[in-house]
Structures are given as structure tokens and as C-alpha cells.
Design a protein around this motif. Structure first.
Motif, mmCIF file in Angstrom:
data_model
loop_
_atom_site.group_PDB
_atom_site.id
_atom_site.type_symbol
_atom_site.label_atom_id
_atom_site.label_comp_id
_atom_site.label_asym_id
_atom_site.label_seq_id
_atom_site.Cartn_x
_atom_site.Cartn_y
_atom_site.Cartn_z
ATOM 1 N N LEU A 46 0.861 -1.197 0.000
ATOM 2 C CA LEU A 46 0.000 0.000 0.000
ATOM 3 C C LEU A 46 0.890 1.237 0.000
ATOM 4 C CD1 LEU A 46 -2.954 -0.101 2.568
ATOM 5 C CD2 LEU A 46 -3.031 -0.441 0.111
ATOM 6 N N PRO A 47 0.662 2.166 -0.905
ATOM 7 C CA PRO A 47 1.516 3.364 -0.931
ATOM 8 C C PRO A 47 1.089 4.354 0.159
ATOM 9 C CG PRO A 47 -0.093 3.447 -2.699
ATOM 10 C CD PRO A 47 -0.348 2.162 -1.985
ATOM 11 N N LEU A 48 1.443 4.036 1.399
ATOM 12 C CA LEU A 48 1.059 4.896 2.529
ATOM 13 C C LEU A 48 2.075 6.017 2.699
ATOM 14 C CD1 LEU A 48 0.108 2.107 5.106
ATOM 15 C CD2 LEU A 48 -1.443 3.495 3.709
ATOM 16 N N VAL A 49 1.605 7.135 3.237
ATOM 17 C CA VAL A 49 2.509 8.259 3.456
ATOM 18 C C VAL A 49 3.610 7.855 4.451
ATOM 19 C CG1 VAL A 49 1.024 9.205 5.309
ATOM 20 C CG2 VAL A 49 2.579 10.714 4.086
ATOM 21 N N LYS A 50 4.811 8.361 4.217
ATOM 22 C CA LYS A 50 5.928 8.050 5.133
ATOM 23 C C LYS A 50 5.828 8.942 6.364
ATOM 24 C CE LYS A 50 9.455 7.213 1.660
ATOM 25 N NZ LYS A 50 9.361 8.388 0.823
ATOM 26 N N LEU A 51 6.329 8.449 7.485
ATOM 27 C CA LEU A 51 6.247 9.265 8.707
ATOM 28 C C LEU A 51 7.093 10.539 8.555
ATOM 29 C CD1 LEU A 51 6.286 6.577 11.553
ATOM 30 C CD2 LEU A 51 4.366 7.533 10.294
ATOM 31 N N ASP A 52 8.125 10.479 7.713
ATOM 32 C CA ASP A 52 8.954 11.683 7.459
ATOM 33 C C ASP A 52 8.133 12.798 6.829
ATOM 34 O OD1 ASP A 52 10.144 9.138 7.093
ATOM 35 O OD2 ASP A 52 12.004 10.060 6.428
#
Ligand SMILES: NC(=O)c1ccc[n+]([C@@H]2O[C@H](COP(=O)([O-])OP(=O)(O)OC[C@H]3O[C@@H](n4cnc5c(N)ncnc54)[C@H](O)[C@@H]3O)[C@@H](O)[C@H]2O)c1
Length: 408
Positions: A46-52
Motif C-alpha cells: 500500500l503506498p502509505l505516506v511516510k512518517l517523514d
């Protein structure tokens, strides 16, 4: 990948501070992503947003508290190394500086004293307040050049409010705002209204009524925005929804299930007031009947023990009947650091909510039921079945190349 804003309601609290500290610690490679559901291999496609790529801000009743809570997590609670907080202090202070005055009217007696501080605007009508709150969200989005902002309620638990006909439809709810009927609109409702009206997704991690108001769900649907809640499932209730299916599947009849919780911190202080406690007891109480198919004798006790700080202990006694009517019992003791249990779930919810919005989904995100004690519109409380709902959602999205490509 998009730049995503996380706007925390209750941004100076223990949980909010741990969310910011945790996201920054992982982004700066000070800590691994353990405890985050979205870091499991099942979510890898899943292309989830990175925590960065998360920026933080929020509302609270006081101008400071975030850095102090993060420090306390290390020094008093001993939940994280002091070095984390030292290395991240500038990041934390920058988020604290972004915290905007919230809306306190109707938040309940346990927060009244804090609500009178000079930080908050005085004698503001409901209509003016929701515009100001909406402007805060738009302002944050523009200032940080964000693709989206996810609003998450981690503020103090409000007392319950009986919903009336005015809460049933959006038209009636808008009238409550225009006529300044503040006795019918709690802060969690005002925040949800402000977010959804401006097209920002809203997640309620607390037992406060928030998105349970049908008129607000109508607003979310109208603006095609995802939303969900209520009350993060992190400790005793999580274990209940794991163990209860076992009793059902082994045909062991649960006669009594008595739970006793002691906790400290701001949450414990607020829940010590019986009016606020009613909301928490209500959100914890639906799971057994729904999972077992009958109601055993049950009680949920919650007591405030200030010296525990961020730590919480739950002791549960389960009395059950087996073969030939023989009675037996199980007891468990769960000792957890409250905000360390909850913070990764808040980050999971942010990532999955942002993904849902990016793929064009709207309305109640029922696939997120496993994160909540009282999941909106879902009668299934058994944890394994709820987890399967999330896995099915992930499978649908990872098999469907068109949706995945669009989300990237
Ligand atoms: N394990 C967990 O930590 C967990 C699990 C499930 C739910 N929750 C819920 O999350 C919430 C936060 O828990 P916490 O431990 O961080 O509590 P906390 O008392 O440390 O923080 C709550 C924050 O909300 C602020 N607040 C109160 N009223 C507000 C308002 N009207 N507008 C904006 N801010 C307001 C307070 O000033 C405080 O900074 C509680 O409702 C709790 O029940 C926590």
C-alpha cells in the motif's frame, strides 16, 4: 509521496506528545517502527505516506504542554530513553509553537478551569468559532504546503450528551450553530463540523460524541470526506475482544466478566469525574454482548491513581462454565504505558485515512473497526474478524492495480 498534515485536537496532551515524539523518532531513525500495524508486511504494497512526510499542529486549551509531556515520558514514565527527547526537543518545540487555541465550551466540568485561561477567545459565538477553527486548518495547509490535513481527536473525554432531532440532519445542526445553541454542541462536534465543512477527514480517537452525530456524518458524505471513530482500542477492551471469541468458539459460557482499571495522567484526572467517566464506560461496555451473543454479569470500574502517571493497570476476572457445568475462572493483569500503546495506532489511522482520501473514498471507514472500542456502523467487535476486515481492504487495494496507480 504527498505531504500530509496531522492536526491533533488536544495537541498538548500525553497522547498527542507521544504521537509527535514517536513520528519524529522513527523519521530520524532513532527508533524502529515496532507497534505500528501499518509497518506489518501485509501493508508493504500500500503506498502509505511516510512518517517523514507528516507535519503536525493542533488545538488545545493551553499554549504549552507538548514538550513537557514528552520529557515526562522519558523522566517520569521511563517509557523512552531521555536521549530521544533531547535530540528531538527542537522538533517538538516547533510543533508546540503551532498549537492554536481550541474551543472549550461544553467540554465538561473537568476541563472548565483550564478553559478559562487567556489563551482562548472569550465570548465567541459557535458560528464564529467554527469559522475560526476551519481557518486554522486552511492556514496550516497553506503555510506548510500540504496536500491534505487529517484531523484526529485526542482531546480530553467529554461527558455524554443526549442527541436530539437537531442532531439528526445537517440542516438542524447548522441551525444549532447559527442560533448559538452551545448546550447542544460539544467541542468534539464543533471540531468535526469545522474539519468536514472544509473537506478535511476527521478521526475520533476518544469516547467523546464527535462523529457519532448523524448530521456530521451527513456533512462528511456531502463533502465526500472519509471519517471514523470512536475511542481507540488499546488495552483492556482489546484483550476482551480477543478472549471473548475464544469463549464463544469453545462453547464456554461466560457467567461474569468484572474489569477494574486504575490509571493516572490527564486522562485519569478527567475520568475521575463521574460525568466524564460515563462516556468511557459506555464505549467500553458494548463489546461482550456483541461478541458472545448474550450479556454476562459485567462491570467496568475506572479509578484515578495520580502516582501512576502515564501507566495503566487493568485487572479482569472472568468466571465461566464448562463441560458438565463445572465453573472455572481466568484472571489477567494488563499493565501498559497508555500513550505508548495508543500513539502508533493514531499514526496508523492517519496513514490509512490519508490513503482512503487519496483513493477517492468517503464516508465511514468501517475497515478501521479493529482500532476502535465503539466502531461506527460496525456490530462486529471480535478482534480477529475486525482484523480480517482490514486485511480484506488491503487485499482489495493491492490487487487492484488501477486504484494503486492512481494513489501513487
Ligand atoms: N491509551 C490511550 O492513551 C488512549 C486510548 C483510547 C482513548 N484515549 C483518549 O485519548 C484522549 C487523550 O488522552 P491523553 O492521555 O492524551 O489525555 P491528556 O489529558 O494528557 O490530554 C488531553 C489534552 O486535551 C486537551 N483538551 C481538553 N479539552 C479540549 C478541548 N475542548 N479542545 C482542545 N483540547 C482540549 C487538554 O488540555 C489536554 O492537553 C482521551 O480522551 C482518552 O480517553 C487514550
Amino acid at each position: 509521496m504527498p505531504n500530509v498534515g496531522v492536526w491533533l485536537i488536544g495537541a498538548q496532551g500525553s497522547l498527542a506528545s507521544t504521537v509527535v515524539l514517536g513520528a519524529r523518532a522513527i523519521a530520524r531513525k532513532l527508533a524502529p517502527g515496532g507497534g505500528l500495524v501499518t509497518e506489518l508486511p501485509e501493508f508493504a504494497l500500500l503506498p502509505l505516506v511516510k512518517l517523514d512526510d507528516l507535519a503536525f499542529g493542533g488545538w488545545d486549551l493551553a499554549p504549552a504542554g507538548l514538550v513537557a509531556h514528552a520529557r515526562a515520558l522519558a523522566s517520569e514514565t521511563a517509557a523512552v530513553p531521555e536521549s530521544f527527547v533531547t535530540q528531538l526537543e527542537a522538533d517538538l518545540a516547533a510543533v508546540e509553537a503551532c498549537v492554536r487555541p481550541g474551543f472549550a465550551s461544553g467540554g465538561g466540568p473537568a476541563n472548565r478551569a483550564r478553559g478559562t485561561r487567556a489563551f482562548l477567545p472569550r465570548r465567541e459565538s459557535l458560528a464564529v468559532a467554527v469559522e475560526r477553527l476551519g481557518d486554522d486548518l486552511d492556514g496550516f495547509r497553506h503555510a506548510e504546503r500540504l496536500d491534505s490535513v487529517i484531523v484526529v481527536n485526542v482531546g480530553s473525554t467529554e461527558p455524554p450528551l443526549e442527541l436530539t432531532r437537531d442532531h439528526a440532519r445537517l440542516e438542524g445542526f447548522r441551525r444549532l450553530i447559527q442560533r448559538d445553541r452551545r448546550e447542544r454542541v460539544t467541542p468534539s462536534m464543533a471540531y468535526a463540523y469545522a474539519a468536514l465543512e472544509r473537506g478535511f477527514p476527521y478521526v475520533n480517537f476518544t469516547p467523546s460524541v464527535g462523529i457519532a452525530v448523524p448530521a456530521l456524518q451527513e456533512l462528511g458524505q456531502k463533502h465526500h470526506v472519509p471519517f471514523y471513530g470512536s475511542d481507540g482500542k488499546t488495552g483492556e477492551t482489546l484483550l476482551k475482544t480477543v478472549l471473548a471469541p475464544m469463549f464463544r468458539c469453545r462453547n464456554l459460557e461466560v457467567l461474569s466478566w468484572e474489569g477494574f482499571n486504575i490509571l493516572g495522567g490527564g486522562d485519569g484526572r478527567v475520568l475521575a469525574d463521574p460525568r466524564h467517566k460515563r462516556s468511557k464506560v459506555k464505549s467500553k461496555s458494548g463489546v461482550l454482548g456483541a461478541t458472545l451473543g448474550y450479556e454476562p454479569h459485567t462491570r467496568v470500574g475506572i479509578e484515578y491513581v495520580p502516582s501512576l502517571g502515564n501507566w495503566k493497570t487493568a485487572w479482569d476476572f472472568i468466571h465461566f462454565e464448562g463441560f458438565l457445568g463445572t465453573k472455572m475462572s481466568v484472571q489477567f493483569i494488563w499493565q501498559g504505558c497508555d500513550s505508548i500503546l495508543a500513539a502508533p495506532l493514531v499514526l496508523d489511522l492517519v496513514r490509512l485515512t490519508e490513503f482512503a482520501q487519496r483513493t477517492g473514498e468517503a464516508g465511514p471507514m468501517t475497515h478501521l473497526a479493529c482500532f476502535f472500542k465503539d466502531p461506527l456502523g460496525v456490530r462486529v467487535h471480535a478482534f480477529p474478524e475486525q482484523v480480517q476486515m482490514l486485511k480484506d481492504y488491503v487485499a482489495r487495494h493491492t490487487k487492484n492495480g488501477r486504484k494503486l496507480r492512481r494513489a501513487r
